[in-house]
Design an enzyme around this catalytic site. Structure first.
Site, PDB file in Angstrom:
ATOM      1  N   GLU A 263     -79.496 -12.532 -64.967  1.00 47.73           N
ATOM      2  CA  GLU A 263     -79.502 -11.232 -64.294  1.00 47.73           C
ATOM      3  C   GLU A 263     -80.342 -11.296 -63.028  1.00 47.73           C
ATOM      4  O   GLU A 263     -81.305 -12.077 -62.959  1.00 47.73           O
ATOM      5  CB  GLU A 263     -80.098 -10.171 -65.226  1.00 47.73           C
ATOM      6  N   ASP A 282     -84.853 -10.147 -76.823  1.00 46.54           N
ATOM      7  CA  ASP A 282     -83.949  -9.169 -76.226  1.00 46.54           C
ATOM      8  C   ASP A 282     -82.511  -9.691 -76.178  1.00 46.54           C
ATOM      9  O   ASP A 282     -81.562  -8.918 -76.331  1.00 46.54           O
ATOM     10  CB  ASP A 282     -84.450  -8.865 -74.801  1.00 46.54           C
ATOM     11  N   HIS A 287     -77.184 -11.211 -78.381  1.00 41.36           N
ATOM     12  CA  HIS A 287     -76.060 -11.351 -77.439  1.00 41.36           C
ATOM     13  C   HIS A 287     -75.585 -12.806 -77.303  1.00 41.36           C
ATOM     14  O   HIS A 287     -74.400 -13.092 -77.394  1.00 41.36           O
ATOM     15  CB  HIS A 287     -76.457 -10.844 -76.056  1.00 41.36           C
TER      16      HIS A 287
HETATM   17  C1  BG6 Z   1     -79.477  -5.341 -73.192  1.00 44.22           C
HETATM   18  C2  BG6 Z   1     -80.855  -5.832 -72.878  1.00 44.22           C
HETATM   19  O1  BG6 Z   1     -79.229  -5.428 -74.571  1.00 44.22           O
HETATM   20  O2  BG6 Z   1     -78.525  -6.133 -72.478  1.00 44.22           O
HETATM   21  C3  BG6 Z   1     -81.099  -5.763 -71.382  1.00 44.22           C
HETATM   22  O3  BG6 Z   1     -81.818  -5.038 -73.571  1.00 44.22           O
HETATM   23  C4  BG6 Z   1     -80.041  -6.514 -70.625  1.00 44.22           C
HETATM   24  O4  BG6 Z   1     -82.395  -6.275 -71.073  1.00 44.22           O
HETATM   25  C5  BG6 Z   1     -78.654  -6.070 -71.062  1.00 44.22           C
HETATM   26  O5  BG6 Z   1     -80.217  -6.247 -69.243  1.00 44.22           O
HETATM   27  C6  BG6 Z   1     -77.589  -6.952 -70.459  1.00 44.22           C
HETATM   28  O6  BG6 Z   1     -76.339  -6.400 -70.723  1.00 44.22           O
HETATM   29  P1  BG6 Z   1     -75.178  -6.456 -69.670  1.00 44.22           P
HETATM   30  O7  BG6 Z   1     -74.013  -5.833 -70.348  1.00 44.22           O
HETATM   31  O8  BG6 Z   1     -75.642  -5.683 -68.459  1.00 44.22           O
HETATM   32  O9  BG6 Z   1     -74.974  -7.892 -69.343  1.00 44.22           O
END
Ligand code: BG6
Length: 536
Positions: A263, A282, A287
């Site tokens: 990110e 996190d 994920h």
């Molecule tokens: C969230 C995290 O679960 O996922 C965040 O807490 C992160 O820190 C986000 O930025 C990323 O998700 P996406 O869909 O924007 O890639």
């Protein structure tokens, strides 16, 4: 995921026929649902955390999109619970304003341009605000009275709240009898729980035990929003709908896999949450492991929810527990992209919280033994890039006199999840001319070139599936625990104290130590900032 109807879903389809749940058509009827899709059964969606960011940013746009597609039943109700008195009209107006802002914001995932007023009115008519603290009996007595007005009605309780409220809310719902279903032969009661589901193995076990003492596993929908992304669901389509990939999807042909969720944003006002959580908790055991599960799972016998979840569970179970040697932590410092983490609001000036984590993971089973999966995630990196790159082994023999095997560009299949949506494949061809020379090219597919893409926040499918009773894309208690189990030794290093956290400049590719993690295996990360292969 709604592929073929399942039994639970057909039960609910039957429930939707019940006369008591139907209202006659009104000027606020939703548009007809698309061919092949049926509207979800009627239900009341109770959102705890109605005033929070998640409701505003993700749940409301998702409900709006579902309304645009005609996938919600006319009898649906949405009750928003939050502390603080306010009028329903105020809440509606607040959500409407945010929706308009996101729709107009090119950087937002919900960049719909203009809103469909009819669809918004449809949603707005169904919104009702209820003031209530999340930990007091009174809230649940009031809620029960409200829900008892539709006996036998279907209810989804969505916990869009900070994790510290998960236990008390579930306990209150259970004690108030609000999770009891089927007594009068109708009506489901479901619980949707956001992440983080625990902070380590012990807390995840404890939370599972607590939740399951008030609800059955089939009532619990643990959300990982990555699974709502179209491009993540498409991993299974790429793997199992193409004869090309599956035969080579194994240790004999695959050298390694890289899974990246990079990110460019920092902690964005979430300093307090982030200080306690860090990048690893996190993103990694949730994920990134979910992406790993989709890439590594065996083909299920069908798309039946349990068939899919069983195969994913086998992957998490086969992950070799990570050791501190497999992991690198980093924290962004002042750099081209801005201030350092320690200068962010609500962050301690001496913080040792990681904003970057990389890990080498092995899935110890017949298909994957010995193939490293390299995972990395971080804030304030050089580019926003969520993708999976599957690198194939080199060809076995030097056929081109001037090009040794190891000088050939490796074949890499990249599944692009965000912000680009699609796939690309790096391979080699003969360059034009009289001399036999080999050059690298890239073939790529973008969703937008083939399909009309809609501003989709990823929660549409998850909400719709929950209403249908399809748990394919939700996490089961066992998988949550095996995932935490695989990383527990890193979270609580038994020897040597906490893991070191290495600095990296804001806007860079991450800490040098993460490069060393791969270099020691003779490999390198794919650069985050890279141009597409140039066409001449
Ligand atoms: C969230 C995290 O679960 O996922 C965040 O807490 C992160 O820190 C986000 O930025 C990323 O998700 P996406 O869909 O924007 O890639």
């Amino acid at each position: 995921m709604s592929t073929t109807p399942n039994t639970a879903a057909s039960d609910h389809a039957a429930a939707s026929q019940r006369p008591s749940c139907k209202v006659s058509a009104s000027p606020h009827d939703a548009p007809a649902s698309p061919a092949g899709k049926r509207p979800a059964p009627p239900c009341t969606l109770v959102i705890f955390g109605a005033g929070g960011d998640l409701t505003r940013r993700l749940l409301t746009p998702a409900l709006y999109n579902l309304a645009v597609d005609g996938l919600l039943d006319n009898a649906m109700k949405i009750v928003g619970v939050n502390h603080g008195e306010r009028e329903t009209s105020e809440w509606r107006e607040d959500l409407h304003k945010s929706l308009q802002q996101f729709a107009a914001d090119k950087a937002s995932t919900f960049h719909a341009g203009t809103l469909d007023d009819k669809a918004w009115d449809w949603v707005a008519q169904r919104l009702e605000y209820m003031a209530g603290e999340f930990e007091t009996d009174d809230t649940f007595t009031k809620l029960k009275q409200k829900l008892d007005a539709t006996p036998g009605g279907n209810v989804i309780f969505y916990l869009a709240v900070s994790a510290r409220f998960f236990k008390p809310i579930v306990e209150h719902l259970g004690k108030a009898g609000l999770l009891k279903e089927g007594g009068d032969g109708s009506g489901f009661r479901r619980l949707v729980i956001e992440k983080p589901f625990g902070t380590d193995l012990a807390s995840a076990r404890d939370l599972n035990a607590h939740v399951l003492s008030y609800a059955k596993e089939s009532q619990v929908y643990r959300i990982d929003h990555f699974l709502g992304k179209e491009t993540v669901q498409s991993i299974l389509a790429v793997r199992f709908a193409n004869a090309l990939f599956e035969p080579m999807w194994r240790r004999e042909y695959i050298d390694s896999v890289q899974i990246t969720a990079a990110e460019t944003i920092g902690v964005e006002g979430r300093g307090k949450f982030y200080e306690q959580t860090g990048a690893f908790r996190d993103m990694l055991p949730n994920h990134l492991f979910q992406l790993l599960g989709m890439v590594a799972m065996e083909p299920p016998n069908s798309f039946d929810p349990e068939a899919v979840r069983d195969k994913k569970a086998e992957v998490f179970d086969a992950i070799q527990p990570l050791t501190p040697n497999d992991v690198v932590f980093g924290q962004y410092e002042k750099g081209p992209a801005g201030v350092g983490y320690r200068e962010e609001p609500d962050v301690s000036p001496g913080s040792t919280t990681e904003t970057y984590a990389a890990a080498r993971v092995f899935v110890e089973n017949w298909r994957w033994a010995g193939v490293p999966f390299y995972l990395r995630t971080g804030k304030r990196l050089a580019a926003r890039r969520t993708e999976i790159s599957v690198q194939l082994k080199p060809v076995p023999f030097r056929l081109f006199r001037d090009t040794p095997v190891d000088a050939l560009t490796p074949n890499v299949l990249t599944l692009r999840i965000d912000p680009a949506h699609g796939t690309s494949f790096d391979f080699n061809v003969k360059t034009p001319g009289p001399v036999m020379q080999v050059g690298a090219v890239q073939s790529s597919f973008d969703y937008g070139d083939f399909f009309a893409e809609r501003a989709n926040v990823g929660y549409e499918t998850l909400l719709y599936d929950c209403m249908l009773g399809d748990e394919t894309l939700f996490q089961r208690a066992d998988s949550i625990e095996t995932s935490w189990c695989a990383v527990d030794d890193v979270l609580h290093p038994r020897a040597g104290g906490a893991l070191p956290v290495h600095g990296y400049a804001a806007g860079s590719e991450g800490p040098a130590q993460a490069d060393a993690l791969l270099a020691r295996d003779g490999r390198a990360w794919r650069p985050l900032k890279r141009e597409a292969v140039q066409k001449k």
